[in-house]
Design a protein around this motif. Structure first.
Motif, PDB file in Angstrom:
ATOM      1  N   LEU A  88     -40.089 -94.499   4.731  1.00 36.22           N
ATOM      2  CA  LEU A  88     -41.215 -95.514   4.774  1.00 36.22           C
ATOM      3  C   LEU A  88     -41.519 -96.991   5.782  1.00 36.22           C
ATOM      4  O   LEU A  88     -41.464 -97.446   4.814  1.00 36.22           O
ATOM      5  N   ILE A 255     -28.733 -96.775  -7.195  1.00 37.04           N
ATOM      6  CA  ILE A 255     -29.279 -96.780  -6.541  1.00 37.04           C
ATOM      7  C   ILE A 255     -28.624 -95.877  -5.818  1.00 37.04           C
ATOM      8  O   ILE A 255     -29.248 -94.521  -5.248  1.00 37.04           O
ATOM      9  N   LEU A 284     -29.674 -82.840   7.340  1.00 34.63           N
ATOM     10  CA  LEU A 284     -29.488 -83.747   7.126  1.00 34.63           C
ATOM     11  C   LEU A 284     -29.220 -84.998   6.207  1.00 34.63           C
ATOM     12  O   LEU A 284     -28.034 -85.461   6.349  1.00 34.63           O
TER      13      LEU A 284
HETATM   14  C1  LIG Z   1     -32.302 -83.374  10.952  1.00 38.96           C
HETATM   15  O1  LIG Z   1     -31.403 -85.052  11.603  1.00 38.96           O
HETATM   16  C2  LIG Z   1     -32.542 -85.774  11.048  1.00 38.96           C
HETATM   17  C3  LIG Z   1     -33.412 -86.244  10.771  1.00 38.96           C
HETATM   18  C4  LIG Z   1     -34.942 -87.433  11.201  1.00 38.96           C
HETATM   19  O2  LIG Z   1     -36.114 -87.162  11.140  1.00 38.96           O
HETATM   20  C5  LIG Z   1     -33.796 -88.087  11.822  1.00 38.96           C
HETATM   21  C6  LIG Z   1     -32.587 -88.295  12.194  1.00 38.96           C
HETATM   22  C7  LIG Z   1     -32.251 -90.102  11.493  1.00 38.96           C
HETATM   23  C8  LIG Z   1     -32.261 -90.443   9.745  1.00 38.96           C
HETATM   24  C9  LIG Z   1     -33.188 -91.656  10.097  1.00 38.96           C
HETATM   25  C10 LIG Z   1     -33.438 -92.207  11.900  1.00 38.96           C
HETATM   26  C11 LIG Z   1     -33.761 -92.420   9.182  1.00 38.96           C
HETATM   27  C12 LIG Z   1     -34.224 -91.167   7.809  1.00 38.96           C
HETATM   28  C13 LIG Z   1     -33.979 -91.962   6.667  1.00 38.96           C
HETATM   29  C14 LIG Z   1     -34.197 -91.279   4.602  1.00 38.96           C
HETATM   30  C15 LIG Z   1     -33.344 -90.029   5.779  1.00 38.96           C
HETATM   31  C16 LIG Z   1     -34.173 -92.056   4.944  1.00 38.96           C
HETATM   32  C17 LIG Z   1     -33.337 -93.320   3.857  1.00 38.96           C
HETATM   33  C18 LIG Z   1     -34.226 -93.707   2.425  1.00 38.96           C
HETATM   34  C19 LIG Z   1     -33.897 -94.710   2.420  1.00 38.96           C
HETATM   35  C20 LIG Z   1     -34.620 -95.727   3.307  1.00 38.96           C
HETATM   36  C21 LIG Z   1     -34.845 -94.942   0.294  1.00 38.96           C
HETATM   37  C22 LIG Z   1     -34.152 -94.814  -0.062  1.00 38.96           C
HETATM   38  C23 LIG Z   1     -34.037 -94.454  -1.803  1.00 38.96           C
HETATM   39  C24 LIG Z   1     -33.826 -95.033  -2.607  1.00 38.96           C
HETATM   40  C25 LIG Z   1     -33.172 -95.826  -2.830  1.00 38.96           C
HETATM   41  C26 LIG Z   1     -33.817 -94.391  -4.390  1.00 38.96           C
HETATM   42  C27 LIG Z   1     -35.248 -94.397  -4.575  1.00 38.96           C
HETATM   43  C28 LIG Z   1     -35.603 -93.274  -4.565  1.00 38.96           C
HETATM   44  C29 LIG Z   1     -36.937 -93.137  -5.571  1.00 38.96           C
HETATM   45  C30 LIG Z   1     -37.491 -94.127  -6.191  1.00 38.96           C
HETATM   46  C31 LIG Z   1     -37.380 -91.368  -5.287  1.00 38.96           C
HETATM   47  C32 LIG Z   1     -35.942 -91.320  -6.275  1.00 38.96           C
HETATM   48  C33 LIG Z   1     -36.954 -89.243  -6.269  1.00 38.96           C
HETATM   49  C34 LIG Z   1     -37.380 -88.327  -7.364  1.00 38.96           C
HETATM   50  C35 LIG Z   1     -36.960 -89.673  -8.467  1.00 38.96           C
HETATM   51  C36 LIG Z   1     -37.556 -87.592  -7.360  1.00 38.96           C
HETATM   52  C37 LIG Z   1     -38.503 -86.916  -7.885  1.00 38.96           C
HETATM   53  C38 LIG Z   1     -39.440 -87.922  -6.694  1.00 38.96           C
HETATM   54  C39 LIG Z   1     -41.474 -87.606  -5.986  1.00 38.96           C
HETATM   55  C40 LIG Z   1     -41.821 -85.934  -6.251  1.00 38.96           C
HETATM   56  C41 LIG Z   1     -41.871 -88.919  -5.853  1.00 38.96           C
HETATM   57  C42 LIG Z   1     -41.498 -88.683  -4.369  1.00 38.96           C
HETATM   58  C43 LIG Z   1     -41.201 -90.304  -3.906  1.00 38.96           C
HETATM   59  C44 LIG Z   1     -41.389 -90.670  -3.246  1.00 38.96           C
HETATM   60  C45 LIG Z   1     -41.690 -90.285  -1.390  1.00 38.96           C
HETATM   61  C46 LIG Z   1     -41.217 -92.424  -2.514  1.00 38.96           C
HETATM   62  C47 LIG Z   1     -39.427 -92.457  -1.590  1.00 38.96           C
HETATM   63  C48 LIG Z   1     -39.120 -94.192  -2.053  1.00 38.96           C
HETATM   64  C49 LIG Z   1     -38.451 -94.568  -0.660  1.00 38.96           C
HETATM   65  C50 LIG Z   1     -38.693 -93.523   0.274  1.00 38.96           C
HETATM   66  C51 LIG Z   1     -38.143 -95.923  -0.901  1.00 38.96           C
HETATM   67  C52 LIG Z   1     -38.338 -96.084  -2.135  1.00 38.96           C
HETATM   68  C53 LIG Z   1     -37.623 -97.561  -2.205  1.00 38.96           C
HETATM   69  C54 LIG Z   1     -37.451 -98.752  -2.935  1.00 38.96           C
HETATM   70  C55 LIG Z   1     -36.768 -98.026  -4.019  1.00 38.96           C
HETATM   71  C56 LIG Z   1     -36.903 -99.531  -2.459  1.00 38.96           C
HETATM   72  C57 LIG Z   1     -31.889 -86.913  11.485  1.00 38.96           C
HETATM   73  O3  LIG Z   1     -30.780 -87.178  11.419  1.00 38.96           O
END
Ligand SMILES: COc1cc(O)cc(C/C=C(\C)CC/C=C(\C)CC/C=C(\C)CC/C=C(\C)CC/C=C(\C)CC/C=C(\C)CC/C=C(\C)CC/C=C(\C)CC/C=C(\C)CCC=C(C)C)c1O
Ligand SMILES: C[S@@+](CC[C@H](N)C(=O)[O-])C[C@H]1O[C@@H](n2cnc3c(N)ncnc32)[C@H](O)[C@@H]1O
Length: 327
Positions: A88, A255, A284
């Motif tokens: 996000l 978290i 990843l």
């Molecule tokens: C192949 O290799 C690669 C490819 C690439 O494209 C990139 C890279 C290198 C990577 C980067 C440059 C950065 C990439 C970023 C990430 C991997 C993400 C990092 C994660 C975050 C910043 C968010 C962290 C999330 C949490 C602390 C947990 C919060 C999560 C939730 C509230 C959702 C919990 C999920 C479930 C219960 C599963 C079911 C849920 C759903 C189906 C709904 C889907 C929900 C969403 C899409 C919302 C997700 C929310 C967030 C991303 C942020 C939430 C923020 C807070 C809680 C404050 C590479 O090497």
């Protein structure tokens, strides 16, 4: 540059929380450490030299480079949009923070390894240009009696607009570099920017060449992290700084649990829907769990010869910035 959001501030100060759950606790996802960067000690003497991991898969060291190459060749076109979707937009704040930590000075020579599509390089150019323009304006204000031609000349000189700073983007993957170069053209970045195809483990540069070495979300993919760190040390000038932005270990249990759920249940789905590539995004999230903790990685950086090594965890340890100096 974006100001840290309240989310970031929450997460930034979260790094002091206790580290309780070290590895992924989803059932069946991670029962052992199959020879990770430090985990090689679990392998027999014979296997130690040849086996490593690719996500949760055990592969030979020879195989790993090719597999990593395929991942980034496959994701290159959708790389930027995927990062915004998965995080996000939070990855942008992490990258801004890396620049704020670096605080480049006029004339800084930066090497951005595993620089991919140029995110760190473009931020560096924006930063040094803003710094230099501010300085020039102050100088112009002080020199009241310059003619308008002299003032216009100062503004026109592209190289001078960076105060002599330069960034070299080095990446092993042609596709990632291709997208980076396209972005640079489209966004008007030209002066002070160069692209080179190269391996972090065997950098195509002389010793003592750069003031700063950065690697963002890159070192996790390298087969021999120790060799990449030694190369970073070699190419830095005495006094030069190593900065690494990488995924790390979440220390808050709640978290951590949510993050694991999000990583394993949502990220591969996003990968499939947006990039048509489940496997690369499975890699990843698995590779993130294989990477050493903040403290373990700090030791590896020290082992490569860096001094004054420190780190800062961001977003409760989802990522960390490690810093070290060649003294
Ligand atoms: C192949 O290799 C690669 C490819 C690439 O494209 C990139 C890279 C290198 C990577 C980067 C440059 C950065 C990439 C970023 C990430 C991997 C993400 C990092 C994660 C975050 C910043 C968010 C962290 C999330 C949490 C602390 C947990 C919060 C999560 C939730 C509230 C959702 C919990 C999920 C479930 C219960 C599963 C079911 C849920 C759903 C189906 C709904 C889907 C929900 C969403 C899409 C919302 C997700 C929310 C967030 C991303 C942020 C939430 C923020 C807070 C809680 C404050 C590479 O090497
Ligand atoms: C997740 S991307 C990071 C890109 C960029 N630094 C960023 O922060 O968005 C990882 C990059 O590491 C590169 N990479 C993987 N192994 C490498 C190696 N041995 N040497 C140089 N680059 C490598 C990949 O090609 C890919 O572009």
């Amino acid at each position: 540059m974006a100001a840290p959001s309240s989310f970031l501030l929450w997460s930034y100060y979260g790094h002091g929380w206790s580290r309780v759950m070290r590895y992924c606790r989803l059932p069946g996802l991670r029962s052992s450490w199959p020879g990770g960067p430090l985990g090689a000690r679990h392998l027999s003497q014979e296997k130690r030299a040849t086996e490593t991991h690719f996500g949760f898969e055990t592969v030979s060291e020879e195989e790993k480079g090719g597999k990593v190459y395929q991942v980034f060749e496959s994701v290159a076109k959708k790389y930027d949009v995927m990062n915004d979707m998965m995080s996000l937009g939070i990855h942008r704040i992490w990258k801004d923070l890396l620049l704020w930590k670096m605080r480049p000075f006029p004339g800084t020579q930066l090497l951005d390894v595993a620089g991919g599509t140029g995110d760190i390089a473009f931020r560096f150019l924006n930063y040094v240009q803003a710094q230099h323009q501010g300085k020039q304006k102050r100088q112009l204000r002080a020199q009241q009696n310059l003619s308008w031609e002299e003032i216009a000349k100062k503004y026109r000189n592209e190289e001078d607009s960076l105060g002599g700073s330069r960034v070299m983007v080095c990446d092993i993957n042609k596709e990632m570099l291709k997208i980076g170069k396209q972005k640079a053209r489209a966004q008007g970045y030209k002066a002070g920017l160069a692209w080179v195809l190269g391996d972090a483990e065997e950098l195509p540069f002389d010793d003592d060449k750069f003031d700063v070495y950065t690697i963002a979300f890159g070192i996790r993919n390298v087969t021999h992290i120790d060799r990449a760190l030694q190369e970073a040390h070699r190419v830095l000038k005495p006094g030069g700084r190593f900065l690494c932005l990488e995924f790390s270990q979440v220390n808050n249990p709640l978290i951590s649990r949510l993050y694991d759920l999000y990583s394993f249940q949502v990220i591969p789905v996003l990968g499939e829907v947006i990039a048509g590539d489940w496997k690369s995004y499975q890699y990843l999230v698995e590779s993130i769990r294989q990477f050493p903790s903040q403290e373990e990685f700090k030791e590896m950086i020290e082992d490569a010869g860096f001094q004054k090594v420190t780190y800062e965890s961001l977003t409760s340890g989802i990522v960390a910035i490690h810093s070290g100096f060649k003294l």
